[in-house]
Design an enzyme around this catalytic site. Structure first.
Site, mmCIF file in Angstrom:
data_model
loop_
_atom_site.group_PDB
_atom_site.id
_atom_site.type_symbol
_atom_site.label_atom_id
_atom_site.label_comp_id
_atom_site.label_asym_id
_atom_site.label_seq_id
_atom_site.Cartn_x
_atom_site.Cartn_y
_atom_site.Cartn_z
ATOM 1 N N ARG A 229 0.853 -1.180 0.000
ATOM 2 C CA ARG A 229 0.000 0.000 0.000
ATOM 3 C C ARG A 229 0.896 1.239 0.000
ATOM 4 O O ARG A 229 1.960 1.259 0.642
ATOM 5 C CB ARG A 229 -0.928 0.027 1.226
ATOM 6 C CG ARG A 229 -2.112 -0.923 1.146
ATOM 7 C CD ARG A 229 -3.109 -0.500 0.073
ATOM 8 N NE ARG A 229 -4.299 -1.343 0.011
ATOM 9 C CZ ARG A 229 -4.432 -2.413 -0.762
ATOM 10 N NH1 ARG A 229 -3.422 -2.781 -1.522
ATOM 11 N NH2 ARG A 229 -5.564 -3.100 -0.780
ATOM 12 N N GLU A 258 -3.941 7.918 -4.987
ATOM 13 C CA GLU A 258 -4.159 7.294 -6.291
ATOM 14 C C GLU A 258 -5.424 7.838 -6.930
ATOM 15 O O GLU A 258 -6.430 8.006 -6.235
ATOM 16 C CB GLU A 258 -4.242 5.771 -6.124
ATOM 17 C CG GLU A 258 -2.943 5.176 -5.600
ATOM 18 C CD GLU A 258 -2.987 3.660 -5.393
ATOM 19 O OE1 GLU A 258 -4.055 3.047 -5.663
ATOM 20 O OE2 GLU A 258 -1.978 3.090 -4.952
ATOM 21 N N HIS A 277 -1.406 0.409 -9.879
ATOM 22 C CA HIS A 277 -2.099 -0.453 -8.914
ATOM 23 C C HIS A 277 -2.809 -1.612 -9.623
ATOM 24 O O HIS A 277 -3.980 -1.905 -9.379
ATOM 25 C CB HIS A 277 -3.099 0.353 -8.073
ATOM 26 C CG HIS A 277 -3.407 -0.294 -6.748
ATOM 27 N ND1 HIS A 277 -3.717 0.421 -5.621
ATOM 28 C CD2 HIS A 277 -3.449 -1.606 -6.371
ATOM 29 C CE1 HIS A 277 -3.942 -0.408 -4.612
ATOM 30 N NE2 HIS A 277 -3.778 -1.644 -5.050
#
Length: 318
Positions: A229, A258, A277
């Site tokens: 993360r 993000e 991601h």
């Protein structure tokens, strides 16, 4: 009638497998809010978390007993509220071991063999060596968080003849990991690693675990890989370490915010590879969640047992 809601689109074969497990239940499947909105307040089980669900799931008249996450990370869930209502939460941990370990090695190999540099050169028809001289074989990798992803990464590392150092809470040994350490020994292993791979979940303990101090403890020739993360890393410190040559480079799939903001210096850095991601994305995702986690846990639930796979410990946050 008892009700299970899946807030994702599923292949018909998977829908039929769930129906066979709970033939007497009403099964609602679909990612569009219009499909599940009228059903979640009555659902005993919900698989898949969507924004706005808390309005229904945490209401006083909610019938929810068990929530199956469609992701491995649950840090975005209202954990305190779920715990206070005694709602069982299970994650999709383990689904990602193959695709994410592949991404980890894609990033490690890309940085080591300068594939990202050559791709850029190809676009301008530039024939240049780029001073490429590193090998992955027989180097040392530190895996920070030896869970399902970390174990698969360690296994692949052995095919490259690598030495594998690992960190996990229990410190318990693991196949393919040469030396296992506990989180308080992070500073012990960092100076010995040619690659540092972060596979941790985001918790109170792991938030901003990597900052200037940790990057200074690493070799100047080391590469940093983060698929855990973004908030595990102090991003400004990472940028500074990359700029100053404190570390050699980074492969990043996750970021503090993000999507990664357009003016982030990370976009332009020659020693950084960015993926959006997507390291857990795979053609087999739904199949693995349903067949390997949801259905086995559903069988436990029908027998009056707690789900046996990936039951989240609220005190740990994963």
């Amino acid at each position: 009638m008892r009700k299970l809601v899946v807030t994702h689109n599923l292949e018909q074969e998977l829908v039929e497998q769930i129906k066979e497990t709970i033939p007497e239940w009403e099964l609602i499947v679909g990612k569009d809010k219009e499909v599940w909105q009228g059903h979640v307040k009555d659902a005993e089980i919900i698989a898949g978390w969507k924004k706005g669900l808390e309005e229904y799931c945490l209401a006083p008249n909610s019938r929810l007993n068990w929530l199956q996450s469609w992701s491995a990370g649950v840090n975005s869930f209202p954990l305190a509220e779920l715990e206070s209502r005694n709602i069982q939460l299970t994650s999709a941990n383990g689904v990602h071991a193959f695709p994410i370990s592949e991404t980890i090695f894609a990033l490690m190999l890309g940085l080591t063999r300068k594939i990202h540099t050559y791709v850029k050169n190809q676009q301008t028809k530039t024939w240049h060596h780029a001073n490429m001289n590193l090998e992955l074989h027989e180097k040392t990798v530190g895996i920070i968080g030896v869970g399902a992803i970390g174990k698969e990464t360690a296994k692949i590392a052995k095919a490259f003849g690598m030495k594998v150092l690992g960190i996990r809470h229990s410190g318990k040994s693991e196949e393919f990991v040469d030396e296992m350490y506990t989180p308080d020994q992070l500073d012990v292993i960092l100076p010995n690693c040619d690659y540092v791979v972060v596979t941790l979940p985001l918790t109170k303990e792991t938030k901003q675990l990597f900052g200037a101090k940790q990057f200074k403890e690493m070799k100047s020739s080391a590469f940093f890989i983060n698929i855990g993360r973004g908030e595990i890393v102090v991003e400004t410190d990472l940028i500074e370490a990359l700029r100053e040559g404190t570390i050699a480079g980074a492969g990043l799939d996750v970021f503090e915010k993000e999507p990664l903001i357009p003016d982030s210096p990370l976009w332009e850095m020659e020693n950084v590879i960015i993926t959006p991601h997507t390291s857990g994305s795979t053609e087999h995702y739904n199949k693995r969640v349903v067949e390997n986690i949801l259905i086995p846990n559903l069988k436990d639930y029908l027998m009056g047992k707690a789900p046996s796979i990936n039951l989240v410990d609220y005190s740990k946050g994963y």
